[in-house]
Design a protein around this motif. Structure first.
Motif, PDB file in Angstrom:
ATOM      1  N   LEU A 119       0.796  -1.223   0.000  1.00  0.00           N
ATOM      2  CA  LEU A 119       0.000   0.000   0.000  1.00  0.00           C
ATOM      3  C   LEU A 119       0.833   1.280   0.000  1.00  0.00           C
ATOM      4  CD1 LEU A 119      -2.671  -1.119   2.593  1.00  0.00           C
ATOM      5  CD2 LEU A 119      -2.946  -0.942   0.122  1.00  0.00           C
ATOM      6  N   ASP A 120       2.142   1.177  -0.109  1.00  0.00           N
ATOM      7  CA  ASP A 120       3.003   2.357  -0.026  1.00  0.00           C
ATOM      8  C   ASP A 120       2.590   3.438  -1.015  1.00  0.00           C
ATOM      9  OD1 ASP A 120       4.440   1.177   1.988  1.00  0.00           O
ATOM     10  OD2 ASP A 120       6.019   0.438   0.651  1.00  0.00           O
ATOM     11  N   HIS A 121       2.308   3.057  -2.253  1.00  0.00           N
ATOM     12  CA  HIS A 121       1.916   4.020  -3.282  1.00  0.00           C
ATOM     13  C   HIS A 121       0.645   4.758  -2.868  1.00  0.00           C
ATOM     14  CE1 HIS A 121       1.263   5.783  -7.212  1.00  0.00           C
ATOM     15  NE2 HIS A 121       0.039   5.259  -7.230  1.00  0.00           N
ATOM     16  N   TYR A 122      -0.321   4.040  -2.318  1.00  0.00           N
ATOM     17  CA  TYR A 122      -1.585   4.661  -1.925  1.00  0.00           C
ATOM     18  C   TYR A 122      -1.444   5.525  -0.685  1.00  0.00           C
ATOM     19  CZ  TYR A 122      -3.591   1.904  -5.572  1.00  0.00           C
ATOM     20  OH  TYR A 122      -3.879   1.384  -6.806  1.00  0.00           O
ATOM     21  N   TYR A 123      -0.543   5.150   0.235  1.00  0.00           N
ATOM     22  CA  TYR A 123      -0.278   6.009   1.388  1.00  0.00           C
ATOM     23  C   TYR A 123       0.350   7.322   0.936  1.00  0.00           C
ATOM     24  CZ  TYR A 123      -1.475   2.598   4.974  1.00  0.00           C
ATOM     25  OH  TYR A 123      -2.150   1.727   5.787  1.00  0.00           O
ATOM     26  N   GLN A 124       1.177   7.285  -0.105  1.00  0.00           N
ATOM     27  CA  GLN A 124       1.766   8.521  -0.630  1.00  0.00           C
ATOM     28  C   GLN A 124       0.691   9.434  -1.209  1.00  0.00           C
ATOM     29  OE1 GLN A 124       4.668   7.203  -3.463  1.00  0.00           O
ATOM     30  NE2 GLN A 124       6.178   6.659  -1.909  1.00  0.00           N
ATOM     31  N   ILE A 125      -0.303   8.873  -1.843  1.00  0.00           N
ATOM     32  CA  ILE A 125      -1.370   9.669  -2.465  1.00  0.00           C
ATOM     33  C   ILE A 125      -2.406  10.121  -1.437  1.00  0.00           C
ATOM     34  CG2 ILE A 125      -3.283   9.610  -4.111  1.00  0.00           C
ATOM     35  CD1 ILE A 125      -1.625   7.567  -5.723  1.00  0.00           C
ATOM     36  N   PHE A 126      -2.896   9.185  -0.613  1.00  0.00           N
ATOM     37  CA  PHE A 126      -4.021   9.462   0.276  1.00  0.00           C
ATOM     38  C   PHE A 126      -3.642   9.686   1.739  1.00  0.00           C
ATOM     39  CE2 PHE A 126      -5.854   6.730  -3.106  1.00  0.00           C
ATOM     40  CZ  PHE A 126      -6.752   7.640  -3.626  1.00  0.00           C
ATOM     41  N   GLY A 127      -2.408   9.448   2.093  1.00  0.00           N
ATOM     42  CA  GLY A 127      -2.023   9.551   3.495  1.00  0.00           C
ATOM     43  C   GLY A 127      -2.743   8.494   4.306  1.00  0.00           C
ATOM     44  N   ASN A 128      -3.277   8.877   5.433  1.00  0.00           N
ATOM     45  CA  ASN A 128      -4.003   7.925   6.282  1.00  0.00           C
ATOM     46  C   ASN A 128      -5.491   7.862   5.940  1.00  0.00           C
ATOM     47  OD1 ASN A 128      -1.772   7.119   7.744  1.00  0.00           O
ATOM     48  ND2 ASN A 128      -1.961   8.812   9.171  1.00  0.00           N
ATOM     49  N   GLN A 129      -5.893   8.447   4.819  1.00  0.00           N
ATOM     50  CA  GLN A 129      -7.301   8.482   4.438  1.00  0.00           C
ATOM     51  C   GLN A 129      -7.678   7.334   3.498  1.00  0.00           C
ATOM     52  OE1 GLN A 129      -9.362  10.710   5.895  1.00  0.00           O
ATOM     53  NE2 GLN A 129      -7.530  11.258   7.039  1.00  0.00           N
ATOM     54  N   ILE A 130      -6.880   6.282   3.459  1.00  0.00           N
ATOM     55  CA  ILE A 130      -7.188   5.128   2.616  1.00  0.00           C
ATOM     56  C   ILE A 130      -8.464   4.475   3.141  1.00  0.00           C
ATOM     57  CG2 ILE A 130      -6.436   2.824   1.911  1.00  0.00           C
ATOM     58  CD1 ILE A 130      -3.601   3.824   1.918  1.00  0.00           C
ATOM     59  N   PRO A 131      -9.433   4.237   2.264  1.00  0.00           N
ATOM     60  CA  PRO A 131     -10.675   3.603   2.731  1.00  0.00           C
ATOM     61  C   PRO A 131     -10.427   2.170   3.193  1.00  0.00           C
ATOM     62  CG  PRO A 131     -10.637   3.730   0.337  1.00  0.00           C
ATOM     63  CD  PRO A 131      -9.431   4.474   0.832  1.00  0.00           C
ATOM     64  N   HIS A 132     -11.237   1.741   4.124  1.00  0.00           N
ATOM     65  CA  HIS A 132     -11.149   0.363   4.605  1.00  0.00           C
ATOM     66  C   HIS A 132     -12.001  -0.501   3.692  1.00  0.00           C
ATOM     67  CE1 HIS A 132      -8.986   1.683   8.032  1.00  0.00           C
ATOM     68  NE2 HIS A 132      -9.995   2.364   8.524  1.00  0.00           N
ATOM     69  N   LEU A 133     -11.364  -1.329   2.905  1.00  0.00           N
ATOM     70  CA  LEU A 133     -12.065  -2.221   1.995  1.00  0.00           C
ATOM     71  C   LEU A 133     -12.054  -3.623   2.565  1.00  0.00           C
ATOM     72  CD1 LEU A 133     -10.579  -1.063  -1.413  1.00  0.00           C
ATOM     73  CD2 LEU A 133     -12.721  -0.364  -0.374  1.00  0.00           C
ATOM     74  N   ARG A 134     -13.169  -4.289   2.437  1.00  0.00           N
ATOM     75  CA  ARG A 134     -13.236  -5.694   2.835  1.00  0.00           C
ATOM     76  C   ARG A 134     -14.194  -6.386   1.885  1.00  0.00           C
ATOM     77  NH1 ARG A 134     -15.484  -3.437   8.168  1.00  0.00           N
ATOM     78  NH2 ARG A 134     -17.492  -2.771   7.454  1.00  0.00           N
ATOM     79  N   PRO A 135     -14.118  -7.675   1.804  1.00  0.00           N
ATOM     80  CA  PRO A 135     -15.012  -8.396   0.887  1.00  0.00           C
ATOM     81  C   PRO A 135     -16.478  -8.161   1.241  1.00  0.00           C
ATOM     82  CG  PRO A 135     -13.322  -9.857   1.755  1.00  0.00           C
ATOM     83  CD  PRO A 135     -13.207  -8.558   2.495  1.00  0.00           C
ATOM     84  N   PHE A 136     -17.325  -8.166   0.218  1.00  0.00           N
ATOM     85  CA  PHE A 136     -18.754  -7.993   0.438  1.00  0.00           C
ATOM     86  C   PHE A 136     -19.328  -9.222   1.113  1.00  0.00           C
ATOM     87  CE2 PHE A 136     -23.177  -8.534  -0.872  1.00  0.00           C
ATOM     88  CZ  PHE A 136     -23.699  -7.332  -0.428  1.00  0.00           C
ATOM     89  N   SER A 137     -20.156  -8.981   2.107  1.00  0.00           N
ATOM     90  CA  SER A 137     -20.816 -10.070   2.827  1.00  0.00           C
ATOM     91  C   SER A 137     -22.314  -9.787   2.833  1.00  0.00           C
ATOM     92  CB  SER A 137     -20.296 -10.155   4.257  1.00  0.00           C
ATOM     93  OG  SER A 137     -21.119 -11.006   5.023  1.00  0.00           O
ATOM     94  N   LEU A 138     -23.076 -10.622   2.170  1.00  0.00           N
ATOM     95  CA  LEU A 138     -24.528 -10.451   2.118  1.00  0.00           C
ATOM     96  C   LEU A 138     -25.158 -10.505   3.510  1.00  0.00           C
ATOM     97  CD1 LEU A 138     -27.005  -9.953   0.408  1.00  0.00           C
ATOM     98  CD2 LEU A 138     -27.155 -12.416   0.040  1.00  0.00           C
TER      99      LEU A 138
END
Length: 52
Positions: free
Chosen positions: A11-30
């Motif tokens: 995630l290093d690239h995304y931390y450089q772009i978004f800082g600590n504002q990276i969304p928390h993604l998890r698999p979809f659970s019905l």
């Protein structure tokens, strides 16, 4: 693309772009989605029935 980065832990690239504002993604659970939406559906149902 970001999902693959989350899966790999690279995630290093995304931390450089978004800082600590990276969304928390998890698999979809019905079952989890149904549980979270159940109160909302009840509210909408009551509002609809009250306006009939």
């Amino acid at each position: 693309m970001i999902i693959e980065a989350f899966a790999s832990g690279d995630l290093d690239h995304y931390y450089q772009i978004f800082g600590n504002q990276i969304p928390h993604l998890r698999p979809f659970s019905l079952p989890i989605a149904n549980e979270k939406l159940k109160p909302e559906i009840s509210i909408l149902k009551r509002q609809y029935e009250d306006n009939e």
